[in-house]
Design a protein around this motif. Structure first.
Motif, PDB file in Angstrom:
ATOM      1  N   ILE A 179       0.879  -1.166   0.000  1.00 50.50           N
ATOM      2  CA  ILE A 179       0.000   0.000   0.000  1.00 50.50           C
ATOM      3  C   ILE A 179       0.920   1.220   0.000  1.00 50.50           C
ATOM      4  O   ILE A 179       1.823   1.299   0.835  1.00 50.50           O
ATOM      5  N   PRO A 180       0.729   2.153  -0.920  1.00 51.55           N
ATOM      6  CA  PRO A 180       1.629   3.308  -0.991  1.00 51.55           C
ATOM      7  C   PRO A 180       1.754   4.030   0.357  1.00 51.55           C
ATOM      8  O   PRO A 180       0.760   4.286   1.034  1.00 51.55           O
ATOM      9  N   LEU A 181       2.998   4.300   0.745  1.00 55.71           N
ATOM     10  CA  LEU A 181       3.364   5.041   1.955  1.00 55.71           C
ATOM     11  C   LEU A 181       3.049   4.322   3.268  1.00 55.71           C
ATOM     12  O   LEU A 181       3.192   4.893   4.341  1.00 55.71           O
ATOM     13  N   ILE A 182       2.608   3.083   3.214  1.00 54.20           N
ATOM     14  CA  ILE A 182       2.229   2.336   4.419  1.00 54.20           C
ATOM     15  C   ILE A 182       3.121   1.097   4.560  1.00 54.20           C
ATOM     16  O   ILE A 182       3.439   0.429   3.584  1.00 54.20           O
ATOM     17  N   ARG A 183       3.490   0.779   5.810  1.00 56.39           N
ATOM     18  CA  ARG A 183       4.203  -0.468   6.097  1.00 56.39           C
ATOM     19  C   ARG A 183       3.182  -1.566   6.370  1.00 56.39           C
ATOM     20  O   ARG A 183       2.184  -1.334   7.042  1.00 56.39           O
ATOM     21  N   ARG A 184       3.441  -2.751   5.864  1.00 58.89           N
ATOM     22  CA  ARG A 184       2.566  -3.894   6.122  1.00 58.89           C
ATOM     23  C   ARG A 184       3.159  -4.708   7.261  1.00 58.89           C
ATOM     24  O   ARG A 184       4.318  -5.102   7.224  1.00 58.89           O
ATOM     25  N   ASP A 185       2.366  -4.967   8.297  1.00 64.52           N
ATOM     26  CA  ASP A 185       2.759  -5.799   9.434  1.00 64.52           C
ATOM     27  C   ASP A 185       1.823  -6.996   9.485  1.00 64.52           C
ATOM     28  O   ASP A 185       0.606  -6.830   9.615  1.00 64.52           O
ATOM     29  N   LYS A 186       2.381  -8.184   9.374  1.00 63.52           N
ATOM     30  CA  LYS A 186       1.580  -9.405   9.409  1.00 63.52           C
ATOM     31  C   LYS A 186       2.271 -10.441  10.276  1.00 63.52           C
ATOM     32  O   LYS A 186       3.503 -10.504  10.341  1.00 63.52           O
ATOM     33  N   ASP A 187       1.481 -11.272  10.946  1.00 62.48           N
ATOM     34  CA  ASP A 187       1.999 -12.381  11.736  1.00 62.48           C
ATOM     35  C   ASP A 187       1.661 -13.687  11.037  1.00 62.48           C
ATOM     36  O   ASP A 187       0.532 -13.886  10.579  1.00 62.48           O
ATOM     37  N   TYR A 188       2.659 -14.574  10.950  1.00 63.53           N
ATOM     38  CA  TYR A 188       2.468 -15.919  10.410  1.00 63.53           C
ATOM     39  C   TYR A 188       2.649 -16.893  11.567  1.00 63.53           C
ATOM     40  O   TYR A 188       3.662 -16.848  12.280  1.00 63.53           O
ATOM     41  N   THR A 189       1.662 -17.763  11.796  1.00 64.70           N
ATOM     42  CA  THR A 189       1.727 -18.719  12.899  1.00 64.70           C
ATOM     43  C   THR A 189       1.654 -20.136  12.348  1.00 64.70           C
ATOM     44  O   THR A 189       0.822 -20.432  11.488  1.00 64.70           O
ATOM     45  N   TYR A 190       2.540 -21.000  12.855  1.00 60.87           N
ATOM     46  CA  TYR A 190       2.532 -22.408  12.491  1.00 60.87           C
ATOM     47  C   TYR A 190       2.543 -23.240  13.767  1.00 60.87           C
ATOM     48  O   TYR A 190       3.350 -22.999  14.668  1.00 60.87           O
ATOM     49  N   THR A 191       1.648 -24.196  13.851  1.00 59.00           N
ATOM     50  CA  THR A 191       1.615 -25.166  14.950  1.00 59.00           C
ATOM     51  C   THR A 191       1.644 -26.550  14.327  1.00 59.00           C
ATOM     52  O   THR A 191       0.802 -26.872  13.481  1.00 59.00           O
ATOM     53  N   ASP A 192       2.600 -27.354  14.742  1.00 54.59           N
ATOM     54  CA  ASP A 192       2.742 -28.693  14.162  1.00 54.59           C
ATOM     55  C   ASP A 192       1.667 -29.622  14.713  1.00 54.59           C
ATOM     56  O   ASP A 192       1.566 -29.791  15.941  1.00 54.59           O
ATOM     57  N   PRO A 193       0.846 -30.210  13.850  1.00 52.82           N
ATOM     58  CA  PRO A 193      -0.222 -31.093  14.329  1.00 52.82           C
ATOM     59  C   PRO A 193       0.302 -32.382  14.963  1.00 52.82           C
ATOM     60  O   PRO A 193      -0.375 -32.982  15.792  1.00 52.82           O
ATOM     61  N   LYS A 194       1.530 -32.784  14.611  1.00 57.06           N
ATOM     62  CA  LYS A 194       2.113 -34.000  15.185  1.00 57.06           C
ATOM     63  C   LYS A 194       2.989 -33.701  16.401  1.00 57.06           C
ATOM     64  O   LYS A 194       3.654 -34.595  16.918  1.00 57.06           O
ATOM     65  N   GLN A 195       3.011 -32.439  16.846  1.00 56.75           N
ATOM     66  CA  GLN A 195       3.757 -32.019  18.030  1.00 56.75           C
ATOM     67  C   GLN A 195       5.262 -32.319  17.934  1.00 56.75           C
ATOM     68  O   GLN A 195       5.900 -32.667  18.932  1.00 56.75           O
ATOM     69  N   ARG A 196       5.839 -32.168  16.722  1.00 59.87           N
ATOM     70  CA  ARG A 196       7.279 -32.344  16.552  1.00 59.87           C
ATOM     71  C   ARG A 196       8.000 -31.065  16.978  1.00 59.87           C
ATOM     72  O   ARG A 196       7.487 -29.962  16.821  1.00 59.87           O
ATOM     73  N   ILE A 197       9.201 -31.218  17.473  1.00 57.99           N
ATOM     74  CA  ILE A 197       9.998 -30.084  17.940  1.00 57.99           C
ATOM     75  C   ILE A 197      10.668 -29.415  16.736  1.00 57.99           C
ATOM     76  O   ILE A 197      11.329 -30.075  15.930  1.00 57.99           O
ATOM     77  N   ILE A 198      10.513 -28.099  16.630  1.00 57.99           N
ATOM     78  CA  ILE A 198      11.101 -27.328  15.527  1.00 57.99           C
ATOM     79  C   ILE A 198      12.604 -27.202  15.752  1.00 57.99           C
ATOM     80  O   ILE A 198      13.053 -26.856  16.844  1.00 57.99           O
TER      81      ILE A 198
END
Length: 113
Positions: free
Chosen positions: A44-63
């Protein structure tokens, strides 16, 4: 002398143009790729975009590793805000440069059993 100066200036220009702020946490060596996600938001002109991406592992594996690559090679930034390496979930905050969009490839790795 002018040729050398011109070459150095051209080299510095190329490095700054193709420099991006990718997020690399942990190691992907001998680890299993468990998630691949492309995150795209238009600018968007003159605007910063701030977004959050969330991931949760359904098999509960350690990242074990997180890689967020800026595919547009802009001045966007990515940072882990919760979870991450050693947890089963991660939240990554993405922030674009002013007037630019977000175009990230996010890779998440877990231990290969």
């Amino acid at each position: 002398m002018k040729a050398i100066t011109l070459s150095v200036i051209l080299l510095i220009l190329c490095v700054t143009i193709f420099e991006a702020k990718d997020l690399v946490v942990g190691t992907r060596v001998n680890n299993l790729l468990i998630s691949t996600e492309k995150v795209v938001y238009k600018g968007i002109p003159l605007i910063r975009r701030d977004k959050d991406y969330t991931y949760t592992d359904p098999k509960q594996r350690i990242i074990k590793a997180i890689i967020a690559r800026d595919l547009s090679r802009t001045d966007a930034e990515a940072a882990v805000t919760s979870g991450g390496v050693g947890a089963t979930n991660v939240t990554i905050h993405l922030r674009s440069a002013r007037g630019e969009g977000l175009n990230y490839l996010i890779l998440i790795f877990a231990k290969n059993n």
